[in-house]
Design a protein around this motif. Structure first.
Motif, PDB file in Angstrom:
ATOM      1  N   GLU A  61       0.775  -1.308   0.047  1.00 19.88           N
ATOM      2  CA  GLU A  61      -0.043  -0.043   0.258  1.00 19.88           C
ATOM      3  C   GLU A  61       0.855   1.165   0.127  1.00 19.88           C
ATOM      4  N   THR A 141     -10.919   2.548  -3.921  1.00 20.06           N
ATOM      5  CA  THR A 141     -11.285   1.119  -4.094  1.00 20.06           C
ATOM      6  C   THR A 141     -10.463   0.484  -5.274  1.00 20.06           C
ATOM      7  N   ARG A 144      -6.575   1.367  -4.857  1.00 20.13           N
ATOM      8  CA  ARG A 144      -5.966   0.726  -3.699  1.00 20.13           C
ATOM      9  C   ARG A 144      -6.056  -0.748  -3.892  1.00 20.13           C
ATOM     10  N   SER A 145      -7.073  -1.526  -4.820  1.00 17.94           N
ATOM     11  CA  SER A 145      -7.142  -2.930  -5.051  1.00 17.94           C
ATOM     12  C   SER A 145      -5.734  -2.996  -5.701  1.00 17.94           C
ATOM     13  N   LYS A 149      -1.102   4.009  -4.321  1.00 15.95           N
ATOM     14  CA  LYS A 149      -1.678   4.900  -3.128  1.00 15.95           C
ATOM     15  C   LYS A 149      -1.453   6.169  -3.948  1.00 15.95           C
ATOM     16  N   ASN A 173     -14.385   4.706   6.215  1.00 17.40           N
ATOM     17  CA  ASN A 173     -13.745   3.337   6.069  1.00 17.40           C
ATOM     18  C   ASN A 173     -12.587   3.484   5.163  1.00 17.40           C
ATOM     19  N   HIS A 174     -12.722   3.716   3.859  1.00 17.23           N
ATOM     20  CA  HIS A 174     -11.702   3.763   3.038  1.00 17.23           C
ATOM     21  C   HIS A 174     -10.364   4.618   3.498  1.00 17.23           C
ATOM     22  N   LYS A 176      -9.598   5.682   6.350  1.00 15.08           N
ATOM     23  CA  LYS A 176      -9.039   5.010   7.553  1.00 15.08           C
ATOM     24  C   LYS A 176      -8.074   4.024   7.094  1.00 15.08           C
ATOM     25  N   ALA A 177      -8.544   3.151   6.153  1.00 16.41           N
ATOM     26  CA  ALA A 177      -7.818   1.940   5.779  1.00 16.41           C
ATOM     27  C   ALA A 177      -6.510   2.518   5.159  1.00 16.41           C
ATOM     28  N   ALA A 178      -6.480   3.376   4.385  1.00 17.41           N
ATOM     29  CA  ALA A 178      -5.540   4.107   3.790  1.00 17.41           C
ATOM     30  C   ALA A 178      -4.592   4.765   4.732  1.00 17.41           C
ATOM     31  N   GLU A 179      -5.088   4.991   5.783  1.00 18.58           N
ATOM     32  CA  GLU A 179      -4.232   5.923   6.488  1.00 18.58           C
ATOM     33  C   GLU A 179      -4.136   7.280   6.220  1.00 18.58           C
TER      34      GLU A 179
END
Ligand code: GTP
Ligand code: MG
Length: 370
Positions: A61, A141, A144-145, A149, A173-174, A176-179
């Motif tokens: 990522e 989405t 990132r998949s 980044k 959520n997206h 946060k997941a990607a920080e």
């Protein structure tokens, strides 16, 4: 991954080292037995023996950090932030993007016909900011998949009269997941039913607590349609990007990500690339996903032809053999031959992957010491 010498590779492939050296020579690479070889060359050699090297598709990522990690600290300079706008349907993402651009594109540039290339840049107090003009969810989405980044900061648009909705939560959520740091844009403040306190309350339930309430999340109240609060938002983006210390090395071959791409009747494959590190030049040999080529022409977000594009710059590029996919990574190579080899190898691999008739090994397997 680690390193692998020519001799080590020969051993893995159960071939004579001299044979591998000869193969490398035909690829234009002069190497000795104890010399390390790069991943691309390993891939090409394996290809010759019908051994397929699985690319670690699940790219880190923090691919971008990897690019940056290779640079010496003294070569790194500040780069513009890349910002994505996310939020629920109809909460005003497109209107906000438009009003930022209209408010902030300087008078001198206003004459140019703004071209839709999937991203644009503004300048504020001498500092640039890049906005991705793609639906925020897609940017997160699909990209990132694919291991890309691209976003440094996420703007979460929440309509003040509607509050937190399902896609608002999805966007949180997206991000946060990607920080990625999130700035909340409480939009539609001009509307009668606007209730920013409710928005703040609802977001608190998702650990996004406003500074006024003892938290760390930046909230900006605005009206995208009336163009009120845009300056505040831009100021906050500058603040956050300063904290993030975003850097890149402009003095190296460019690498980055495809933002969007399509086939144009007259111009062939047209791709909007976001340069994330290095500088992209007209004439550069380039590998983009499974395709390759040479940068024929570059057009910036104002529709002007440019010869170079530095870090965080979006440019529309022609000269690729085929149409890449959004989220594909690109890398510039020193010579066209190498770009062609890598591009063709990847294409071939893709074809064979569909046939599924190859021995598969992963790079990690190859790098693993015997
Ligand atoms: P999707 O792309 O469909 O998800 O919508 P979006 O989030 O891009 O929203 P868009 O910008 O298209 O705006 C939706 C509607 O809200 C439009 O009718 C806009 O004119 C309106 N709108 C956007 N911002 C504001 C605002 O600040 N105030 C008011 N009153 N209306 C707004
Ligand atoms: Mg929209």
């Amino acid at each position: 991954s680690g390193t692998l010498t020519v001799g080590g590779l020969a051993e893995k492939l159960e071939k004579d080292t001299s044979e591998i050296i000869k193969k490398l020579m035909t690829l234009g690479i002069m190497a000795t037995k104890n010399q390390d070889i790069d991943e691309d060359s390993i891939e090409l050699i394996c290809e010759e023996y019908g051994v397929e090297v699985e690319q670690e598709v699940e790219v880190d990522e923090n691919d971008l950090d990897l690019y940056i990690a290779e640079d010496k600290p003294e070569d790194l300079v500040e780069r513009p932030a890349v910002v994505t706008i996310m939020g629920h349907v109809d909460h005003g993402k497109t209107t906000l993007l438009d009003s930022i651009r209209d408010t902030k594109v300087t008078a001198g540039e206003a004459g140019g016909i703004t071209q839709h290339i999937g991203a644009y840049q503004i300048e504020d107090k001498g500092k640039k900011i890049t906005f991705l003009d793609t639906p925020g969810h897609a940017a997160f989405t699909s990209m990132r998949s694919r291991g890309a980044k691209v976003t440094d900061i996420a703007i979460l648009v929440v309509a003040a009269d509607d509050g937190v909705m399902p896609q608002t939560v999805e966007a949180i959520n997206h991000a946060k997941a990607a920080e990625v740091p999130i700035i909340i844009a409480v939009n539609k403040m001009d509307k009668e039913g606007a209730n920013p306190d409710r928005v703040m309350q609802e977001l608190t339930e998702h650990e996004l607590v406003p500074e006024d309430w003892g938290g760390e999340t930046i909230f900006v109240q605005l009206s995208a349609i009336k163009r009120e609060g845009i300056d505040d938002l831009v100021e906050m983006i500058q603040l956050v990007s300063e904290v993030e210390e975003l850097k890149a090395n402009p003095n190296r071959n460019a690498s980055g990500t495809v933002i969007e791409a399509q086939l144009d009747k007259g111009r062939g494959s047209v791709a909007t690339l976001l340069v994330q590190n290095g500088t992209l030049n007209v004439g550069d040999p380039i590998v983009v996903g499974n395709t390759f080529g040479r940068v024929r022409a570059m057009v910036n977000d104002l529709g002007r032809r440019v010869k170079t594009a530095g870090p965080s710059t979006p440019v529309e590029v022609t000269g690729l053999n085929e149409v890449p996919q959004a989220g594909d990574q690109f890398t510039v190579f020193d010579d066209e031959k190498k770009a062609r080899q890598v591009g063709e190898a990847r294409q071939q691999k893709q074809i064979e992957e569909k046939r599924g008739d190859k021995v598969r090994v992963s790079l990690d397997d190859l790098f693993e010491q015997i």
